[in-house]
Design an enzyme around this catalytic site. Structure first.
Site, PDB file in Angstrom:
ATOM      1  N   LYS A   6       0.940  -1.086   0.049  1.00 32.58           N
ATOM      2  CA  LYS A   6       0.026   0.092  -0.025  1.00 32.58           C
ATOM      3  C   LYS A   6       0.885   1.193  -0.004  1.00 32.58           C
ATOM      4  O   LYS A   6       1.890   1.289   0.634  1.00 32.58           O
ATOM      5  CB  LYS A   6      -0.909   0.060   1.305  1.00 32.58           C
ATOM      6  CG  LYS A   6      -1.366   1.462   1.577  1.00 32.58           C
ATOM      7  CD  LYS A   6      -1.940   1.191   3.104  1.00 32.58           C
ATOM      8  CE  LYS A   6      -2.408   2.818   3.581  1.00 32.58           C
ATOM      9  NZ  LYS A   6      -2.828   2.993   5.051  1.00 32.58           N
ATOM     10  N   TRP A  61      -9.254   0.526   1.085  1.00 25.51           N
ATOM     11  CA  TRP A  61     -10.142   1.056   1.898  1.00 25.51           C
ATOM     12  C   TRP A  61      -9.867   2.179   2.815  1.00 25.51           C
ATOM     13  O   TRP A  61     -10.576   2.591   3.926  1.00 25.51           O
ATOM     14  CB  TRP A  61     -11.234  -0.056   2.836  1.00 25.51           C
ATOM     15  CG  TRP A  61     -12.178  -0.788   1.624  1.00 25.51           C
ATOM     16  CD1 TRP A  61     -13.380  -0.538   1.513  1.00 25.51           C
ATOM     17  CD2 TRP A  61     -11.614  -1.615   0.912  1.00 25.51           C
ATOM     18  NE1 TRP A  61     -13.878  -1.272   0.542  1.00 25.51           N
ATOM     19  CE2 TRP A  61     -12.968  -2.232   0.079  1.00 25.51           C
ATOM     20  CE3 TRP A  61     -10.431  -2.542   0.662  1.00 25.51           C
ATOM     21  CZ2 TRP A  61     -12.804  -3.142  -0.876  1.00 25.51           C
ATOM     22  CZ3 TRP A  61     -10.449  -3.472  -0.297  1.00 25.51           C
ATOM     23  CH2 TRP A  61     -11.581  -4.021  -0.861  1.00 25.51           C
ATOM     24  N   HIS A  62      -8.711   2.643   2.723  1.00 23.52           N
ATOM     25  CA  HIS A  62      -8.317   4.087   3.482  1.00 23.52           C
ATOM     26  C   HIS A  62      -8.315   5.454   2.840  1.00 23.52           C
ATOM     27  O   HIS A  62      -7.555   6.291   3.017  1.00 23.52           O
ATOM     28  CB  HIS A  62      -6.714   3.754   3.951  1.00 23.52           C
ATOM     29  CG  HIS A  62      -6.512   2.288   4.840  1.00 23.52           C
ATOM     30  ND1 HIS A  62      -5.287   1.811   4.847  1.00 23.52           N
ATOM     31  CD2 HIS A  62      -7.511   1.454   5.200  1.00 23.52           C
ATOM     32  CE1 HIS A  62      -5.337   0.866   5.673  1.00 23.52           C
ATOM     33  NE2 HIS A  62      -6.638   0.443   5.839  1.00 23.52           N
ATOM     34  N   TYR A  63      -9.372   5.612   2.049  1.00 19.50           N
ATOM     35  CA  TYR A  63      -9.730   6.804   1.432  1.00 19.50           C
ATOM     36  C   TYR A  63     -10.035   7.780   2.463  1.00 19.50           C
ATOM     37  O   TYR A  63     -10.589   7.534   3.469  1.00 19.50           O
ATOM     38  CB  TYR A  63     -10.909   6.519   0.518  1.00 19.50           C
ATOM     39  CG  TYR A  63     -12.224   5.990   0.993  1.00 19.50           C
ATOM     40  CD1 TYR A  63     -13.284   6.764   1.434  1.00 19.50           C
ATOM     41  CD2 TYR A  63     -12.238   4.715   0.693  1.00 19.50           C
ATOM     42  CE1 TYR A  63     -14.372   6.221   1.924  1.00 19.50           C
ATOM     43  CE2 TYR A  63     -13.786   4.184   1.114  1.00 19.50           C
ATOM     44  CZ  TYR A  63     -14.528   4.979   1.899  1.00 19.50           C
ATOM     45  OH  TYR A  63     -15.736   4.383   2.095  1.00 19.50           O
ATOM     46  N   HIS A  64      -9.604   9.078   1.955  1.00 17.57           N
ATOM     47  CA  HIS A  64      -9.654  10.008   3.101  1.00 17.57           C
ATOM     48  C   HIS A  64      -9.747  11.520   2.156  1.00 17.57           C
ATOM     49  O   HIS A  64      -9.563  11.350   0.853  1.00 17.57           O
ATOM     50  CB  HIS A  64      -8.800  10.160   3.709  1.00 17.57           C
ATOM     51  CG  HIS A  64      -7.157  10.112   3.221  1.00 17.57           C
ATOM     52  ND1 HIS A  64      -6.768   9.089   2.701  1.00 17.57           N
ATOM     53  CD2 HIS A  64      -6.394  11.012   2.853  1.00 17.57           C
ATOM     54  CE1 HIS A  64      -5.415   9.203   2.148  1.00 17.57           C
ATOM     55  NE2 HIS A  64      -5.310  10.450   2.331  1.00 17.57           N
TER      56      HIS A  64
END
Length: 633
Positions: A471, A571-574
């Site tokens: 990632k 799934w670590h969108y921000h």
């Protein structure tokens, strides 16, 4: 209507089982009202399950297998096809697991289910109510924030999803696939696909993403905490407050131990052992699954709330924030929230005193910018195109959307491997390297639909192999969010612009080369077939990884193309309501009064290897600061 004429929320009392049902029955209970408990859910074996089946001995297209799989099966040798299909299912499934990091075999422990007297369906709420603080979003930040503020103030928490308690989809790793695959208007996971063609998900459950992830727990680094403008001492206290309830040390498996040694062989040093801290090198991280395999979520932090001062409403979907215009010399002031219950009834919640109380958005990186726009705060031309009255022309709402891209390589194994999620991570300045083993989540992509999994046969969740993935830590590529329409139940349109910046591609290639060295390490050799080269595993992975992006012929031979074509999400969108652009250092929305945003939408980067620890900490941290009435600077 005077405040004294408004019906008050009922408090206390036992929580009858009749209002808690599983899936469709829960939707009916919203219309009946009633308190919620963890009791009354059917046993896992009675659940509906997907019919995706990989048979043995030639049974490849039994049950309700899809016609494409059956047509592919025609004329191929059984063992080759079994391996190919198994690889495809395993890898596709792993992709959905990667952000949701953790491990454990989770079985419902009804005796441990909290009996929160303040938790109820929104259909039971009065049509009008008044509070000191109104929090929109009972998720990863909203739960600790609400619990903390209730020490002194009257708090209302509006959660659009349902309760995690007693739901085996949430609590059991064996049903992890069903949790992500089950797609209805009230399911805990809500799927969306970015404009870039990457399949993604957002949480719709009390506790937020901590209810649908796989639980990997790792703090932000000291430098990241300082970069966020937080006080180090209070941040440490807030992390510890969270950890005493939801964080645990995992039990390492044989693969995980070998993977850890492989990282060290590949030069990802030093060995930092077990720690929650974010440190360069290789470490064992935490998990939100306890030693009994039971998932702990941000909703568990509500145990610290004062029941006399907090109300948490489920299936309460905020429609818009109410603003009053106080003339040109004053900013617009937030003073209430309009929300709907599960039956479609409209409710209004107001601040008792907008000069001291506040509305707080904790709806996440999609929900918070979406609700701001629906309420008239955002880019004026976009809002006007949808017929939304503009309260504040703020073009930076929805900007700075970023997702940490993920790329993976699968490693079939000649020996049995336990089911695990992420337990160990290799931390480099530009990327992180992790692994998962044995969990098949293909149904989350192939079996999920509007009516949910079918009931004909169980999903196999095991696979004899592992996946190693990387990632990017801080991608430079950014995108934007826009409204699809004026319906808050609909997902907004999101573009992340993966790998738009050349530096991101270079970092991905470097990370994949580290992954290749780990696969080639002596430590992992006993988990690999001896005749499989790293390049053959890259080619195999390129043939089975799935997203909705265009493919190029050279993506199995060019790592640069592999990164672009085979990108997926962790799934670590921000972003979308970034600090210094949409909110100030106190998380107050710029240009309006009595409104804050406290969640991952304010982030300019994803803190730690997994942001959930930092988001929970931030909820507690800001609650303490607000109780004390202090500012950051």
């Amino acid at each position: 209507m005077r405040e004294e004429e408004v019906a008050s929320f009922p408090r206390g009392g036992d929580m009858p089982q009749s209002t808690v049902a599983w899936i469709e029955d829960e939707e009916k209970s919203e219309k009946r009202g009633g308190h919620l408990t963890g009791q009354g859910w059917p046993a896992p074996e009675t659940r509906r399950r997907s019919s995706v089946v990989i048979g043995v001995g030639g049974e490849l297209c039994g049950g309700n297998s899809s016609p494409p799989l059956c047509s592919v099966a025609a004329g191929k040798p059984n063992m080759m096809l079994i391996m190919e299909l198994a690889m495809q299912r395993f890898l596709t499934s792993v992709v959905l697991l990667l952000c949701f990091q953790g491990f454990g075999f989770c079985f419902p422990d009804h005796d441990a289910v909290p009996r929160y007297s303040f938790l109820r369906h929104a259909a039971e709420a009065p049509r009008v109510s008044y509070h000191d603080y109104i929090i929109v979003g009972g998720g990863t930040a909203g739960c600790p924030l609400g619990a903390t503020l209730s020490e002194r103030f009257d708090v209302l928490v509006l959660e659009r999803g349902g309760s995690p308690y007693g739901n085996p989809n949430v609590s059991e790793l064996a049903l992890f696939v069903q949790n992500l695959a089950y797609q209805t208007p009230t399911s805990p996971a809500q799927r969306f696909v970015s404009v870039d063609g990457v399949i993604n998900a957002r949480a719709r459950c009390l506790g937020g993403g901590t209810c649908i992830n796989a639980g990997f727990y790792s703090r932000a680094s000291r430098q990241e905490v300082e970069e966020m403008g937080l006080n180090l001492e209070l941040a440490e206290e807030s992390f510890r407050w969270v950890e005493k309830e939801v964080a645990f040390r995992p039990r390492l498996t044989g693969w995980t131990s070998a993977f850890m040694s492989g990282l060290l062989e590949a030069g990802v040093t030093p060995d930092n052992g077990f720690t929650y801290d974010h440190l360069p090198g290789t470490k064992v991280g935490g998990t939100t699954f306890d030693q009994n395999g039971h998932r702990h979520t941000a909703a568990d932090l509500l145990k610290y709330a004062d029941p006399a001062r907090i109300t948490v409403l489920l299936r309460a979907t905020a429609q818009r924030i109410l603003f009053r215009n106080r003339g040109r010399k004053h900013k617009p002031e937030a003073y209430g929230v309009v929300y709907k219950d599960g039956a479609g009834n409209v409710h209004e919640a107001y601040l008792k005193n907008s000069s001291t109380g506040e509305i707080i958005l904790s709806a996440g990186a999609l929900g918070s910018p979406q609700l701001l726009m629906l309420s008239g705060v955002g880019p004026a031309p976009h809002l006007e195109s949808l017929g939304i009255e503009v309260v504040l022309d703020q073009p930076l709402v929805g900007r700075g959307m970023s997702d940490n891209p993920l790329n993976a390589i699968i490693v079939p194994s000649p020996q049995p491997i336990e089911i695990t999620s992420v337990q160990v991570v290799g931390i480099r300045p530009d990327y992180y390297v992790e692994s998962v083993t044995g969990i098949n989540l293909v149904a989350a992509l192939l079996a999920g639909n509007s009516t949910g999994p079918s009931a004909t046969s169980p999903i196999s969740n095991s696979f004899q192999g592992g996946t190693i993935f990387e990632k990017l830590a801080r991608p430079l590529s950014q995108g934007f969010l826009r409204l699809r329409n004026r319906d808050p139940e609909e997902n907004p349109l999101v573009t992340f612009n993966y790998f738009m910046e050349a530096e991101d591609v270079q970092a991905c290639v470097e990370a994949l080369r580290t992954v290749e060295r780990v696969i080639d390490s002596r430590a992992l050799s006993r988990f690999r077939y001896p005749n499989q080269s790293v390049q053959s595993l890259v080619a195999l992975s390129a043939s089975v990884l799935v997203n909705l992006r265009a493919r190029n012929a050279n993506d199995s031979t060019s790592l640069e193309q592999y990164c672009r074509d085979l990108v997926m999400t962790i799934w670590h969108y921000h972003g979308g309501c970034q600090m210094r652009k949409v909110v100030d250092h106190d998380y107050k929305v710029l240009g309006v009064d009595a409104l804050r945003i406290i969640d991952g939408s304010t982030f300019t980067f994803s803190p730690g290897t997994n942001p959930q620890a930092t988001v929970m900490m931030l909820g507690r941290y800001m609650g303490v600061r607000m109780l004390k009435g202090h500012k950051f600077h």
